[in-house]
Write a protein that holds these residues in place. Structure first.
Motif, PDB file in Angstrom:
ATOM      1  N   GLY A   1     -10.564  10.075  -1.774  1.00  0.00           N
ATOM      2  CA  GLY A   1      -9.103  10.006  -1.719  1.00  0.00           C
ATOM      3  C   GLY A   1      -8.498  11.359  -2.005  1.00  0.00           C
ATOM      4  O   GLY A   1      -9.060  12.187  -2.725  1.00  0.00           O
TER       5      GLY A   1
ATOM      6  N   THR B   1      -5.895   4.725  -5.548  1.00  0.00           N
ATOM      7  CA  THR B   1      -6.652   5.837  -4.963  1.00  0.00           C
ATOM      8  C   THR B   1      -6.194   7.191  -5.493  1.00  0.00           C
ATOM      9  O   THR B   1      -6.913   7.836  -6.249  1.00  0.00           O
TER      10      THR B   1
ATOM     11  N   TRP C   1      -4.774   2.875   8.927  1.00  0.00           N
ATOM     12  CA  TRP C   1      -4.554   2.122   7.690  1.00  0.00           C
ATOM     13  C   TRP C   1      -4.221   3.064   6.513  1.00  0.00           C
ATOM     14  O   TRP C   1      -4.583   2.807   5.367  1.00  0.00           O
ATOM     15  N   TRP C   2      -3.515   4.141   6.818  1.00  0.00           N
ATOM     16  CA  TRP C   2      -3.151   5.136   5.814  1.00  0.00           C
ATOM     17  C   TRP C   2      -1.830   5.777   6.233  1.00  0.00           C
ATOM     18  O   TRP C   2      -1.464   5.747   7.408  1.00  0.00           O
ATOM     19  N   SER C   3      -1.126   6.341   5.272  1.00  0.00           N
ATOM     20  CA  SER C   3       0.117   7.059   5.576  1.00  0.00           C
ATOM     21  C   SER C   3       0.279   8.219   4.613  1.00  0.00           C
ATOM     22  O   SER C   3      -0.041   8.100   3.420  1.00  0.00           O
TER      23      SER C   3
ATOM     24  N   GLY D   1      -1.767   2.496  -2.762  1.00  0.00           N
ATOM     25  CA  GLY D   1      -2.392   3.742  -2.342  1.00  0.00           C
ATOM     26  C   GLY D   1      -2.342   4.784  -3.432  1.00  0.00           C
ATOM     27  O   GLY D   1      -3.270   5.592  -3.590  1.00  0.00           O
TER      28      GLY D   1
ATOM     29  N   GLN E   1       0.830  -1.198   0.000  1.00  0.00           N
ATOM     30  CA  GLN E   1       0.000   0.000   0.000  1.00  0.00           C
ATOM     31  C   GLN E   1       0.868   1.253   0.000  1.00  0.00           C
ATOM     32  O   GLN E   1       0.533   2.247  -0.605  1.00  0.00           O
TER      33      GLN E   1
ATOM     34  N   SER F   1      -6.703   8.518   9.692  1.00  0.00           N
ATOM     35  CA  SER F   1      -5.355   8.124   9.268  1.00  0.00           C
ATOM     36  C   SER F   1      -5.039   6.663   9.555  1.00  0.00           C
ATOM     37  O   SER F   1      -3.938   6.198   9.246  1.00  0.00           O
TER      38      SER F   1
ATOM     39  N   LEU G   1     -13.785   9.069   4.096  1.00  0.00           N
ATOM     40  CA  LEU G   1     -13.192   7.808   3.664  1.00  0.00           C
ATOM     41  C   LEU G   1     -14.027   7.074   2.620  1.00  0.00           C
ATOM     42  O   LEU G   1     -13.575   6.096   2.031  1.00  0.00           O
TER      43      LEU G   1
END
Length: 846
Positions: free
Chosen positions: A788, A688, A484-486, A684, A455, A482, A761
């Motif tokens: 996104g 997205t 499961w996201w960076s 990602g 991801q 945030s 989200l």
């Protein structure tokens, strides 16, 4: 209706006469099937499955649009049969975290068009006076919730089915299925202890026993029996002044994963809190051996101890009633799948064999209707793509995998599950040959159809400093947003836009079609004209007869009698089933699945040509390798097949190589790209940020059965001369005014009431200036299909279908997120990209 003699043949045999089998029989009869056999090992009306013991309440609001639609439609059907009691239902929160989750529940209710509202503690107490409200912080009220009588509903459905086909329904209770006869990949007959019945179609609707039945035909239905503990306490003196089965809303005590509901003079207490207790099908006792029924073994007392303590906390007045005692206690067995969703549709390895399994009572009537529609006309009114049994094809059907995921998933039934939350068990399962290289770069892997896909890469953290100014205002301070996201995803995106990135492996489904009749077959399957020159690629919708989306994918012509189809990894099993199910029996067309044998490495960005041209034996110039074409080339020592296209809106190629040579391909490109500062980028970016900036649609999000290509803005193919599935409906949609059009919106102000920037989200309701959910002329609510951040355009982007009066660039609207409204603006109507609208980067000649 006959239940005496077993016929020698039948048009449709349904194995299982619980609520699912009964529903399917009724709706098949309504759809015109006039020769139906309904078989069950047990007696009627209660054959011993979960229909006879599952708690029969229906709470319609889920975060899944599919399940919410199915439950709402089931409630309508139960009500029509006079087997539904509308009591309402309340989910209560003991924690602030759960209250946030209930805000999200309201959000989902609005998106799917189902009533629901938050309640204060005082309002909860007013509706359910016997609750200990000192330990709760509020609740979510679902006025459409209630209880049903599934056994009585089954009787009504069987009678209606028999009436619809003038006595054409044959019942065969107390009949054990011994074998399924399959010949040359086609179902032939059902062998029972009362004789063998030839059958045109066979549907496995046997609940917990479905895997055992499927195994007789050499196929898999991946579910496992799991215990759901339940006790019934009574008589409760508090309920003596009330008539009927239920007079108060069903209560879900969400933080303890429990429910408490009135059942006449009793209180039913159910729990999903206990440790997962999974059974093997072979260990379920027979009807003769079971004290109550095969799916009602005795309660495992030690597992229920904590549940009883929690129940005493929230309803102490009732459970402390000196006249009350435990009247009934069971380890009720139900079906659990690897992802918690039903298992529906044709089992692609045996023609004529269908699964209708892992269905809960609250969805059963609607699922019976939808599967009947699927069987008789090829599509259903409610899109079932998330429930397609083929989604686990060839990776997720082993007993160990099913039980590992069921064990993990059981604990999520009442849990707070993040939209991007990843499964932890049975991983890694499917890995490309790039996996070790990516792991060395500290990739954060997400899973799709068992494939491990990066991801983002922690090795790219230095890019946050490089792009610090561009990322200002786009990072996410809130933990939920945030999770499961960076922000590294955004930095990887910007680096790709400025330089070059390598993305691999996307875990595509890759199918080759060969044969002398393949050109005609491909034209039949796709909206786009596929009878093109060798080397051309075609992006195309795949439609059902109603003109709604079954998939969207890319085809390429490799030779006069050779095509390749590339589809998303998560949709690969379902797409394979669709194409396989439409192979003409009298034509020369063969499907070869190459998903596990070919890897895919994307190389994209302004410097992509410099990187690839320096190591390819062939000419990679614009003239020699135009956009949207495919060629065989050699990269270093590796012979590959490459397509010049992009899902991220950049110059570059998707490069396909034998899995055994993938590492060498990765190393060759990485080494050649060093002077251009090539970086790996994750899904990602691919799935997205790049996609959203280009306005590319995604199946299962923007593209569903209920929307047409015209509404999705995918009309560039026009209507080709050749016939194809869904052509008539597609052509009509192009001529009509859209009831809604897919638009791209941007968030204008992220600031919440408490001064924290929030980022949507996906699945949030879109509101008009008055704060009302927008609804189109077809009765469809507008909601965020995808969300996104677009770092190049400096905006958080949303996609949503809007009716004509709102589908206008510059229109100001609102999106509700976690109980607050945020201003948004319509930026794009239709499919024109927000970034690089003329596609100059993809067509770059430099």
């Amino acid at each position: 209706m006959s239940d005496s003699d077993l016929p020698s043949s039948t048009g449709t045999a349904i194995i299982g006469a619980g609520i699912v089998g009964n529903s399917l029989a009724y709706h098949l009869a309504e759809q015109g099937r006039d020769d139906i056999l309904l078989i069950d090992k047990g007696p009627l009306p209660d054959p011993g499955g979960s229909t006879g013991h599952a708690s029969n309440f229906l709470m319609p609001v889920e975060h899944s649009k599919e399940i919410t639609n199915l439950t709402r439609r089931s409630i309508e059907q139960y009500d029509d049969m006079d087997t539904f009691t509308n009591s309402g239902g309340i989910e209560v929160a003991r924690t602030e975290e759960r209250m946030d989750e209930l805000e999200r529940r309201v959000q989902s209710a609005k998106s799917w068009g189902e009533p629901g509202e938050l309640l204060t503690v005082e309002e909860v107490e007013e509706m359910v006076p016997y609750l200990n409200t000192e330990i709760i912080k509020g609740g979510f009220y679902s006025p459409g919730a209630g209880t049903c009588d599934p056994l009585r509903a089954g009787e009504v459905m069987r009678a209606r089915a028999d009436d619809a086909i003038d006595g054409g329904l044959t019942l065969s209770p107390n009949t054990e299925v011994l074998d399924l006869h399959v010949d040359d990949g086609t179902i032939q007959a059902v062998e029972t202890d009362r004789g063998t019945v030839e059958a045109g179609d066979v549907v496995i609707a046997a609940g917990l026993w479905s895997p055992k039945i499927a195994d007789m035909a050499g196929v898999d239905i991946p579910l496992t029996p799991a215990v759901h503990q339940m006790v019934s306490v009574g008589p409760i003196s508090f309920f003596e002044d009330y008539e009927g089965e239920i007079s108060f809303p069903v209560v879900r005590d969400m933080d303890t994963q429990m429910y408490e509901r009135q059942h006449g003079n009793d209180l039913e207490v159910g729990s999903y809190q206990h440790r997962p207790i999974l059974w093997d099908v072979e260990d379920i006792p027979s009807i003769d051996e079971a004290p109550l029924s095969p799916t009602q073994p005795p309660l495992t007392d030690d597992a229920f101890e904590q549940s009883m303590e929690n129940a005493l906390e929230i309803v102490p007045e009732l459970l402390d009633d000196p006249e009350a005692g435990v009247r009934h206690e069971i380890d009720g067995l139900l079906s659990v799948t690897p992802d918690g969703m039903p298992l529906l549709g044709p089992l692609q390895d045996v023609e004529g064999l269908w699964s209708c399994a892992a269905v809960w009572i609250k969805e059963a009537p609607a699922i019976g209707e939808a599967v009947a529609q699927w069987m008789t006309r090829g599509w259903s009114d409610i899109d079932l793509h998330s429930s397609n049994v083929n989604r686990f094809y060839e990776y997720g059907t082993s007993e160990k995998f099913v039980k590992n995921r069921a064990h993990e998933g059981f604990q999520k039934i009442y849990g707070i599950v993040h939209p991007a939350e990843q499964w932890q068990s049975s991983r890694p399962l499917r890995t490309s040959a790039f996996y070790d290289r990516q792991d060395d770069l500290d990739a954060r892997f997400f899973e799709a159809a068992g494939w491990e896909r990066p991801q983002w890469f922690e090795s790219n953290r230095d890019l946050l400093t490089e792009y610090n100014s561009e990322l200002a205002g786009l990072t996410r301070p809130n933990e939920w947003d945030s999770r499961w996201w960076s922000p590294i995803i955004l930095a990887e995106h910007l680096h790709m836009r400025d330089n070059v990135a390598m993305v691999g492996d996307m875990g595509f489904g890759i199918f080759d079609f060969v044969g002398s009749d393949v050109a005609e077959y491909m034209e039949r399957m796709a909206v786009g004209r596929t009878d093109v020159d060798v080397g051309k690629t075609v992006y195309t919708p795949i439609l059902a007869e109603n003109g709604g989306f079954v998939s969207d994918l890319t085809t390429a012509r490799l030779g006069p009698n050779h095509y390749r189809v590339i589809t998303g990894g998560a949709a690969a099993g379902s797409d394979r089933a669709w194409f396989n199910g439409h192979l003409p029996p009298d034509k020369d067309v063969n499907l070869i699945d190459r998903s596990d044998s070919l890897c895919t490495l994307g190389v994209w960005g302004p410097d992509a040509r410099e990187v690839v041209d320096g190591i390819a034996e062939e000419d990679m110039s614009h003239e020699a390798f135009p956009p949207y074409t495919a060629q065989e080339i050699t990269v270093g020592e590796v012979d590959v097949w490459a397509m010049r296209l992009s899902y991220v809106g950049e110059l570059g190629w998707e490069i396909y190589a034998p899995m055994g040579q993938a590492r060498r391909l990765w190393d060759t490109i990485a080494e050649a790209g060093e002077e251009y500062d090539i970086r790996p980028a994750g899904m990602g970016v691919y799935g997205t940020t790049g996609r959203m900036e280009k306005g590319y649609r995604l199946y299962g999000h923007e593209l569903e059965l209920e929307y047409t290509p015209a509404e999705a803005g995918l009309t560039f193919h026009g209507v080709k001369e050749a016939d194809f599935i869904g052509k008539e409906a597609y052509a009509a949609a192009l001529e009509e005014e859209n009831a809604a059009t897919l638009c791209t919106l941007s968030v204008d102000d992220h600031m919440s009431a408490d001064g924290e920037r929030r980022f949507m989200l996906g699945n949030e309701p879109v509101l008009n200036e008055d704060g009302d959910v927008i609804v189109d002329a077809e009765g469809r609510e507008s909601y965020v299909t995808s969300a996104g951040t677009g770092p190049t355009v400096g905006r958080h982007l949303l996609m949503a279908y809007l009716p004509p009066e709102y589908a206008d660039e510059g229109t100001d609207l609102q999106v509700e997120y976690m109980g607050e409204q945020y201003p948004v603006t319509v930026k794009v109507v239709g499919n024109e990209p927000l970034f690089d609208p003329d596609n100059e980067r993809i067509h770059s000649e430099d």
